[in-house]
Motif scaffolding. Structure first.
Motif, PDB file in Angstrom:
ATOM      1  N   ASN A 149       0.814  -1.258  -0.059  1.00  0.00           N
ATOM      2  CA  ASN A 149      -0.032  -0.104  -0.054  1.00  0.00           C
ATOM      3  C   ASN A 149       0.851   1.190  -0.085  1.00  0.00           C
ATOM      4  O   ASN A 149       0.728   2.235  -0.646  1.00  0.00           O
ATOM      5  CB  ASN A 149      -0.901   0.254   1.233  1.00  0.00           C
ATOM      6  CG  ASN A 149      -2.534  -0.607   1.032  1.00  0.00           C
ATOM      7  OD1 ASN A 149      -2.725  -0.389  -0.174  1.00  0.00           O
ATOM      8  ND2 ASN A 149      -2.660  -1.497   1.974  1.00  0.00           N
TER       9      ASN A 149
ATOM     10  N   GLU B  73      -6.228  -1.695   5.969  1.00  0.00           N
ATOM     11  CA  GLU B  73      -5.165  -1.768   4.885  1.00  0.00           C
ATOM     12  C   GLU B  73      -6.204  -1.613   3.564  1.00  0.00           C
ATOM     13  O   GLU B  73      -5.639  -1.317   2.480  1.00  0.00           O
ATOM     14  CB  GLU B  73      -4.640  -3.126   4.744  1.00  0.00           C
ATOM     15  CG  GLU B  73      -3.420  -3.188   5.704  1.00  0.00           C
ATOM     16  CD  GLU B  73      -2.454  -1.955   5.754  1.00  0.00           C
ATOM     17  OE1 GLU B  73      -2.242  -1.215   4.676  1.00  0.00           O
ATOM     18  OE2 GLU B  73      -1.993  -1.732   6.929  1.00  0.00           O
TER      19      GLU B  73
ATOM     20  N   LYS C 295      -6.897   1.734   1.992  1.00  0.00           N
ATOM     21  CA  LYS C 295      -5.821   2.479   1.466  1.00  0.00           C
ATOM     22  C   LYS C 295      -5.995   2.213  -0.067  1.00  0.00           C
ATOM     23  O   LYS C 295      -5.341   3.122  -1.009  1.00  0.00           O
ATOM     24  CB  LYS C 295      -4.421   1.927   1.944  1.00  0.00           C
ATOM     25  CG  LYS C 295      -4.344   2.168   3.299  1.00  0.00           C
ATOM     26  CD  LYS C 295      -2.742   1.805   3.773  1.00  0.00           C
ATOM     27  CE  LYS C 295      -2.913   2.160   5.269  1.00  0.00           C
ATOM     28  NZ  LYS C 295      -1.527   1.573   6.009  1.00  0.00           N
TER      29      LYS C 295
ATOM     30  N   ASN D 199      -4.511   0.589  -2.367  1.00  0.00           N
ATOM     31  CA  ASN D 199      -3.210   0.774  -3.304  1.00  0.00           C
ATOM     32  C   ASN D 199      -2.255  -0.368  -3.387  1.00  0.00           C
ATOM     33  O   ASN D 199      -1.140  -0.323  -3.752  1.00  0.00           O
ATOM     34  CB  ASN D 199      -2.251   2.114  -2.646  1.00  0.00           C
ATOM     35  CG  ASN D 199      -1.290   2.645  -3.676  1.00  0.00           C
ATOM     36  OD1 ASN D 199      -1.552   2.617  -4.877  1.00  0.00           O
ATOM     37  ND2 ASN D 199      -0.219   3.032  -3.265  1.00  0.00           N
ATOM     38  N   SER D 200      -2.864  -1.549  -2.864  1.00  0.00           N
ATOM     39  CA  SER D 200      -1.962  -2.601  -2.451  1.00  0.00           C
ATOM     40  C   SER D 200      -2.178  -3.793  -3.765  1.00  0.00           C
ATOM     41  O   SER D 200      -1.135  -4.493  -4.288  1.00  0.00           O
ATOM     42  CB  SER D 200      -2.124  -3.330  -1.339  1.00  0.00           C
ATOM     43  OG  SER D 200      -3.552  -3.917  -1.361  1.00  0.00           O
TER      44      SER D 200
ATOM     45  N   GLU E 292      -7.095  -5.888  -3.133  1.00  0.00           N
ATOM     46  CA  GLU E 292      -8.438  -5.601  -2.470  1.00  0.00           C
ATOM     47  C   GLU E 292      -9.349  -6.403  -2.933  1.00  0.00           C
ATOM     48  O   GLU E 292     -10.446  -6.833  -2.037  1.00  0.00           O
ATOM     49  CB  GLU E 292      -8.976  -4.126  -3.148  1.00  0.00           C
ATOM     50  CG  GLU E 292      -8.068  -2.818  -2.436  1.00  0.00           C
ATOM     51  CD  GLU E 292      -6.639  -2.951  -2.902  1.00  0.00           C
ATOM     52  OE1 GLU E 292      -5.663  -2.032  -2.353  1.00  0.00           O
ATOM     53  OE2 GLU E 292      -6.136  -3.298  -4.095  1.00  0.00           O
TER      54      GLU E 292
END
Length: 291
Positions: free
Chosen positions: A88, A132, A135, A137-138, A141
């Motif tokens: 993230n 998490e 966010k 951005n990982s 999701e």
């Protein structure tokens, strides 16, 4: 060259037998102290102990089995959470680490499917993991949301998930919320109210129309389908098929013809600027004044 002696603890080896005898002589309290010491000094020891207990749980009560699964869930999450947090932060990461994340998330999935997690354990996990997830951005999701959905089985769990989804509303999160209200919690009024706010595509209208069909409310289904046939963007096949079938069953030739005309108009390709018959708009040229 002298022969190297094998010190590995093979069963039958005198040293191993002596070690087993020593363990057998230890009182229960000493064994517990030893086990606690090992788990304190080895980050993987607790997970191995929990997995052993899970596979030897015949004599345990349902509450004890649930406790083991809850503890295992957190052991797995503690392995994967720091990696997801780093992804993230950076917007991605090495392929090797990505594979590790999916391996641990798959273990969580298996635990959810085969285990006996408590409602408290599930809700606490969703609370923690959503930090998490939010966010965004990982890249993990979708997998996390898949786990959240697979975890929820009772109203309290679904409501907890909806609360998180509605903290930061978006088109996607609203869709998930509507699915939960409609299919899991059967909150019809809440579903309809939110669905009516988000009617843009043909499939949005079909979602609402099919809801009314399922409730046996054909009149409202027809009203929604007709609006969607005219206003809905993108795919309208389901709406058209439903309306044609409806008016055909009613023997209503006039409305059937009207629906076919609307469909034909919607499906008619728009003229391309280079096609014959397309009038190109020419802007008038302003004449320059002579000085």
């Amino acid at each position: 060259m002298s022969e190297q002696r094998d010190h590995s603890p093979v069963e039958g080896n005198e040293d191993f037998a002596s070690f087993e005898q020593t363990l057998n002589l230890l009182p229960a309290q000493k064994l517990r102290e030893m086990l606690q010491s090992v788990m304190k000094n080895d980050v993987n020891a607790k997970r191995h102990v929990l997995k052993w207990l899970k596979t030897h749980s015949d004599g345990l009560s349902p509450a004890q089995k649930t406790r083991i699964d809850d503890e295992l869930l957190w052991e797995y999450w503690e392995k994967v959470e720091p990696i997801i947090a780093k992804f993230n932060e950076l917007g991605g990461g090495p392929e090797r680490r990505e594979e590790q994340v999916y391996e641990w998330l798959e273990k969580i999935t298996e635990l959810v499917q085969k285990g006996t997690l408590s409602t408290t354990g599930k809700i606490d996990f969703i609370d923690e993991a959503f930090y998490e997830y939010d966010k965004q951005n990982s890249g993990f999701e979708d997998k996390l949301m898949e786990i959240f959905f697979s975890m929820c089985t009772i109203r309290e769990e679904w409501e907890s998930l909806v609360d998180h989804l509605q903290e930061r509303p978006s088109d996607w999160r609203n869709k998930l919320t509507m699915d939960i209200w409609k299919d899991q919690l059967h909150e019809d009024e809440k579903y309809v109210a939110l669905r009516q706010k988000y009617l843009k595509y043909g499939l949005d209208y079909w979602d609402l129309a099919s809801f009314y069909i399922g409730k046996g409310d054909v009149n409202n289904a027809v009203v929604v389908a007709e609006k969607g046939l005219i206003k809905g963007e993108g795919r309208i096949d389901e709406l058209g098929d439903f309306l044609k079938d409806h008016y055909q069953r009613q023997g209503d030739a006039l409305n059937l013809e009207r629906i076919n005309q609307i469909i034909n108009t919607r499906n008619r390709p728009r003229p391309h600027p280079t096609m014959p018959g397309h009038r190109k708009t020419v802007k008038p040229v302003k004449k320059k004044r002579r000085s």
